[in-house]
Design a protein around this motif. Sequence first.
Motif, PDB file in Angstrom:
ATOM      1  N   LEU A  47      68.644  -4.356   2.151  1.00  0.00           N
ATOM      2  CA  LEU A  47      69.970  -4.735   2.659  1.00  0.00           C
ATOM      3  C   LEU A  47      71.080  -3.847   2.082  1.00  0.00           C
ATOM      4  CD1 LEU A  47      69.783  -8.657   2.502  1.00  0.00           C
ATOM      5  CD2 LEU A  47      69.459  -7.157   4.495  1.00  0.00           C
ATOM      6  N   SER A  48      70.702  -2.817   1.329  1.00  0.00           N
ATOM      7  CA  SER A  48      71.703  -1.944   0.716  1.00  0.00           C
ATOM      8  C   SER A  48      72.237  -0.945   1.733  1.00  0.00           C
ATOM      9  CB  SER A  48      71.100  -1.208  -0.473  1.00  0.00           C
ATOM     10  OG  SER A  48      70.032  -0.384  -0.055  1.00  0.00           O
ATOM     11  N   GLY A  49      73.200  -0.137   1.309  1.00  0.00           N
ATOM     12  CA  GLY A  49      73.753   0.889   2.180  1.00  0.00           C
ATOM     13  C   GLY A  49      75.210   0.667   2.539  1.00  0.00           C
ATOM     14  N   THR A  50      75.767  -0.472   2.158  1.00  0.00           N
ATOM     15  CA  THR A  50      77.166  -0.729   2.457  1.00  0.00           C
ATOM     16  C   THR A  50      78.072   0.116   1.568  1.00  0.00           C
ATOM     17  OG1 THR A  50      78.893  -2.443   2.444  1.00  0.00           O
ATOM     18  CG2 THR A  50      77.138  -2.664   0.828  1.00  0.00           C
ATOM     19  N   SER A  51      79.253   0.425   2.092  1.00  0.00           N
ATOM     20  CA  SER A  51      80.218   1.205   1.324  1.00  0.00           C
ATOM     21  C   SER A  51      81.119   0.331   0.456  1.00  0.00           C
ATOM     22  CB  SER A  51      81.092   2.041   2.268  1.00  0.00           C
ATOM     23  OG  SER A  51      81.799   1.192   3.175  1.00  0.00           O
ATOM     24  N   ASP A  52      81.093  -0.976   0.685  1.00  0.00           N
ATOM     25  CA  ASP A  52      81.906  -1.885  -0.121  1.00  0.00           C
ATOM     26  C   ASP A  52      81.328  -1.963  -1.532  1.00  0.00           C
ATOM     27  OD1 ASP A  52      83.993  -4.308  -0.019  1.00  0.00           O
ATOM     28  OD2 ASP A  52      82.251  -4.960  -1.157  1.00  0.00           O
ATOM     29  N   PRO A  53      82.132  -1.697  -2.570  1.00  0.00           N
ATOM     30  CA  PRO A  53      81.576  -1.650  -3.928  1.00  0.00           C
ATOM     31  C   PRO A  53      81.031  -2.989  -4.407  1.00  0.00           C
ATOM     32  CG  PRO A  53      83.981  -1.477  -3.964  1.00  0.00           C
ATOM     33  CD  PRO A  53      83.551  -1.336  -2.545  1.00  0.00           C
ATOM     34  N   SER A  54      81.626  -4.099  -3.980  1.00  0.00           N
ATOM     35  CA  SER A  54      81.133  -5.409  -4.401  1.00  0.00           C
ATOM     36  C   SER A  54      79.786  -5.719  -3.771  1.00  0.00           C
ATOM     37  CB  SER A  54      82.154  -6.501  -4.039  1.00  0.00           C
ATOM     38  OG  SER A  54      83.370  -6.323  -4.742  1.00  0.00           O
ATOM     39  N   LEU A  55      79.673  -5.504  -2.438  1.00  0.00           N
ATOM     40  CA  LEU A  55      78.403  -5.763  -1.760  1.00  0.00           C
ATOM     41  C   LEU A  55      77.325  -4.780  -2.207  1.00  0.00           C
ATOM     42  CD1 LEU A  55      79.560  -6.579   1.893  1.00  0.00           C
ATOM     43  CD2 LEU A  55      78.714  -8.168   0.133  1.00  0.00           C
ATOM     44  N   ALA A  56      77.706  -3.540  -2.477  1.00  0.00           N
ATOM     45  CA  ALA A  56      76.740  -2.562  -2.962  1.00  0.00           C
ATOM     46  C   ALA A  56      76.161  -3.006  -4.304  1.00  0.00           C
ATOM     47  CB  ALA A  56      77.399  -1.192  -3.092  1.00  0.00           C
ATOM     48  N   PHE A  57      77.005  -3.531  -5.178  1.00  0.00           N
ATOM     49  CA  PHE A  57      76.560  -4.036  -6.474  1.00  0.00           C
ATOM     50  C   PHE A  57      75.604  -5.208  -6.305  1.00  0.00           C
ATOM     51  CE2 PHE A  57      78.159  -5.848 -10.788  1.00  0.00           C
ATOM     52  CZ  PHE A  57      77.056  -5.309 -11.437  1.00  0.00           C
ATOM     53  N   LEU A  58      75.843  -6.022  -5.293  1.00  0.00           N
ATOM     54  CA  LEU A  58      75.015  -7.205  -5.066  1.00  0.00           C
ATOM     55  C   LEU A  58      73.668  -6.865  -4.434  1.00  0.00           C
ATOM     56  CD1 LEU A  58      74.902 -10.342  -5.113  1.00  0.00           C
ATOM     57  CD2 LEU A  58      75.871 -10.290  -2.808  1.00  0.00           C
ATOM     58  N   LEU A  59      73.609  -5.871  -3.560  1.00  0.00           N
ATOM     59  CA  LEU A  59      72.430  -5.634  -2.725  1.00  0.00           C
ATOM     60  C   LEU A  59      71.679  -4.351  -3.066  1.00  0.00           C
ATOM     61  CD1 LEU A  59      74.048  -6.622   0.706  1.00  0.00           C
ATOM     62  CD2 LEU A  59      72.628  -8.059  -0.776  1.00  0.00           C
ATOM     63  N   ARG A  60      72.093  -3.647  -4.083  1.00  0.00           N
ATOM     64  CA  ARG A  60      71.483  -2.365  -4.431  1.00  0.00           C
ATOM     65  C   ARG A  60      70.022  -2.545  -4.865  1.00  0.00           C
ATOM     66  NH1 ARG A  60      75.225  -0.740  -7.979  1.00  0.00           N
ATOM     67  NH2 ARG A  60      76.457   0.310  -6.383  1.00  0.00           N
ATOM     68  N   GLN A  61      69.216  -1.523  -4.623  1.00  0.00           N
ATOM     69  CA  GLN A  61      67.803  -1.548  -5.004  1.00  0.00           C
ATOM     70  C   GLN A  61      67.643  -1.452  -6.527  1.00  0.00           C
ATOM     71  OE1 GLN A  61      65.529   1.626  -3.284  1.00  0.00           O
ATOM     72  NE2 GLN A  61      63.561   0.881  -4.047  1.00  0.00           N
ATOM     73  N   TRP A  62      66.646  -2.161  -7.035  1.00  0.00           N
ATOM     74  CA  TRP A  62      66.323  -2.078  -8.465  1.00  0.00           C
ATOM     75  C   TRP A  62      65.697  -0.717  -8.777  1.00  0.00           C
ATOM     76  CZ3 TRP A  62      64.278  -6.859 -11.457  1.00  0.00           C
ATOM     77  CH2 TRP A  62      65.096  -7.960 -11.212  1.00  0.00           C
ATOM     78  N   HIS A  63      65.985  -0.196  -9.956  1.00  0.00           N
ATOM     79  CA  HIS A  63      65.271   0.978 -10.440  1.00  0.00           C
ATOM     80  C   HIS A  63      65.298   0.965 -11.968  1.00  0.00           C
ATOM     81  CE1 HIS A  63      69.489   2.407 -10.331  1.00  0.00           C
ATOM     82  NE2 HIS A  63      69.148   3.179 -11.358  1.00  0.00           N
ATOM     83  N   TRP A  64      64.322   1.617 -12.554  1.00  0.00           N
ATOM     84  CA  TRP A  64      64.187   1.606 -14.007  1.00  0.00           C
ATOM     85  C   TRP A  64      65.287   2.464 -14.626  1.00  0.00           C
ATOM     86  CZ3 TRP A  64      61.551  -1.463 -17.075  1.00  0.00           C
ATOM     87  CH2 TRP A  64      61.429  -1.128 -18.431  1.00  0.00           C
ATOM     88  N   PRO A  65      66.062   1.924 -15.558  1.00  0.00           N
ATOM     89  CA  PRO A  65      67.180   2.687 -16.132  1.00  0.00           C
ATOM     90  C   PRO A  65      66.711   3.758 -17.103  1.00  0.00           C
ATOM     91  CG  PRO A  65      67.010   0.535 -17.177  1.00  0.00           C
ATOM     92  CD  PRO A  65      66.009   0.547 -16.052  1.00  0.00           C
ATOM     93  N   PRO A  66      67.394   4.876 -17.152  1.00  0.00           N
ATOM     94  CA  PRO A  66      67.085   5.902 -18.166  1.00  0.00           C
ATOM     95  C   PRO A  66      67.499   5.412 -19.548  1.00  0.00           C
ATOM     96  CG  PRO A  66      69.053   6.513 -16.956  1.00  0.00           C
ATOM     97  CD  PRO A  66      68.490   5.300 -16.267  1.00  0.00           C
ATOM     98  N   PHE A  67      67.003   6.098 -20.563  1.00  0.00           N
ATOM     99  CA  PHE A  67      67.258   5.677 -21.939  1.00  0.00           C
ATOM    100  C   PHE A  67      68.749   5.608 -22.247  1.00  0.00           C
ATOM    101  CE2 PHE A  67      67.925   6.727 -26.450  1.00  0.00           C
ATOM    102  CZ  PHE A  67      67.197   5.694 -27.049  1.00  0.00           C
ATOM    103  N   ALA A  68      69.548   6.495 -21.655  1.00  0.00           N
ATOM    104  CA  ALA A  68      70.981   6.553 -21.953  1.00  0.00           C
ATOM    105  C   ALA A  68      71.720   5.295 -21.524  1.00  0.00           C
ATOM    106  CB  ALA A  68      71.599   7.770 -21.271  1.00  0.00           C
ATOM    107  N   ASP A  69      71.172   4.543 -20.557  1.00  0.00           N
ATOM    108  CA  ASP A  69      71.846   3.337 -20.068  1.00  0.00           C
ATOM    109  C   ASP A  69      71.408   2.065 -20.782  1.00  0.00           C
ATOM    110  OD1 ASP A  69      73.324   4.785 -18.281  1.00  0.00           O
ATOM    111  OD2 ASP A  69      72.041   4.365 -16.547  1.00  0.00           O
ATOM    112  N   TRP A  70      70.339   2.126 -21.548  1.00  0.00           N
ATOM    113  CA  TRP A  70      69.847   0.927 -22.207  1.00  0.00           C
ATOM    114  C   TRP A  70      70.833   0.319 -23.202  1.00  0.00           C
ATOM    115  CZ3 TRP A  70      66.546  -2.563 -20.891  1.00  0.00           C
ATOM    116  CH2 TRP A  70      65.491  -2.239 -20.032  1.00  0.00           C
TER     117      TRP A  70
END
Length: 326
Positions: free
Chosen positions: A213-236
């Motif tokens: 359901l991702s792909g929207t340009s709205d930053p709030s909806l994008a935050f809600l519907l974005r695909q999961w991915h494994w974070p790099p070490f710098a973001d932990w």
Amino acid sequence: MTATPGAIRPVPTPLRGIFFALGGALVLSVNDLAIKALSGNYALHQVILTRAFVGMALVLTVMALSQRGLRQIATRRPRDHLIRVTIVMVSNVTYFLGLAALPLADAVATAFVAPLFITLLSALVLKEPVGPRRWAAVAVGMVGVVVMLRPGAGVIHPATLLVLISALCYASSHMMTRRMRDSESAMTLNFYTQLGFIFVSSTMGLVVGDGHLSGTSDPSLAFLLRQWHWPPFADWPYFIATGLAVGIGGLMMSQAYRTTEAALVAPFEYAGMPMAILWGVLFFGTWPDMTAWAGIALICGAGLYTLWRETVRKQVQDVAAPSGDL
């Protein structure tokens, strides 16, 4: 920080509740920083799930080391916990969706209508006395927020409505905390809050975590519907910071509202506002102008005035009969 059900609770010290609220606001500002930093690349439910696991580990560790241990998990009020956790969940989700679309300081400033809601609800729902000086302190703090928002400078961002909904839910959750304080410790309240976050964010991840359901340009909806991915070490560090901040800050804030009148501690949540400005400067390169600094002065002044008044009041009570509400 724990209370045995049925036992006589010691008379709370107002200053202790104030310092819990002040410390909680400062710690929770780290959570806002971390969420804002992560909102551009990760899904909200992924961030909340990771945060909840870190927060749960912290709560269970503190529980295990406390006098009552893990027995604090037991509760006779599951329905009240369900209502409170639902309110907290809505408050968090709406706030973080608004935070994704707004500058950090703007979102935090808007959220500070919450102390006004808390003062109003404490008078209407809890029947706690709210004197003119407490109303004045909250009003001055609110003027500071309005100064920072500059309502006449342009159109208010639609995401501010999400933050306002969050503020109302936040105030309502503290009304529940006050109602449950006689039987539920701060540890118990936070255990079930983290459990609710784990359940809801896991469910959300299973439903939309693949990003279909991702792909929207709205930053709030994008935050809600974005695909999961494994974070790099710098973001932990940001993930760990949000978990520790919400665990420690949540415990402190729960204890503040359990032990002290809601209208008294609410103005001290304004301490998060200057911290939001500081984080904005250090991490996002946004420096406040003179108007923003005027708002900060009003906000901090209101909290410091309330602290001074409560200190004077306590000194008077030590040598004479109570002199009335602030």
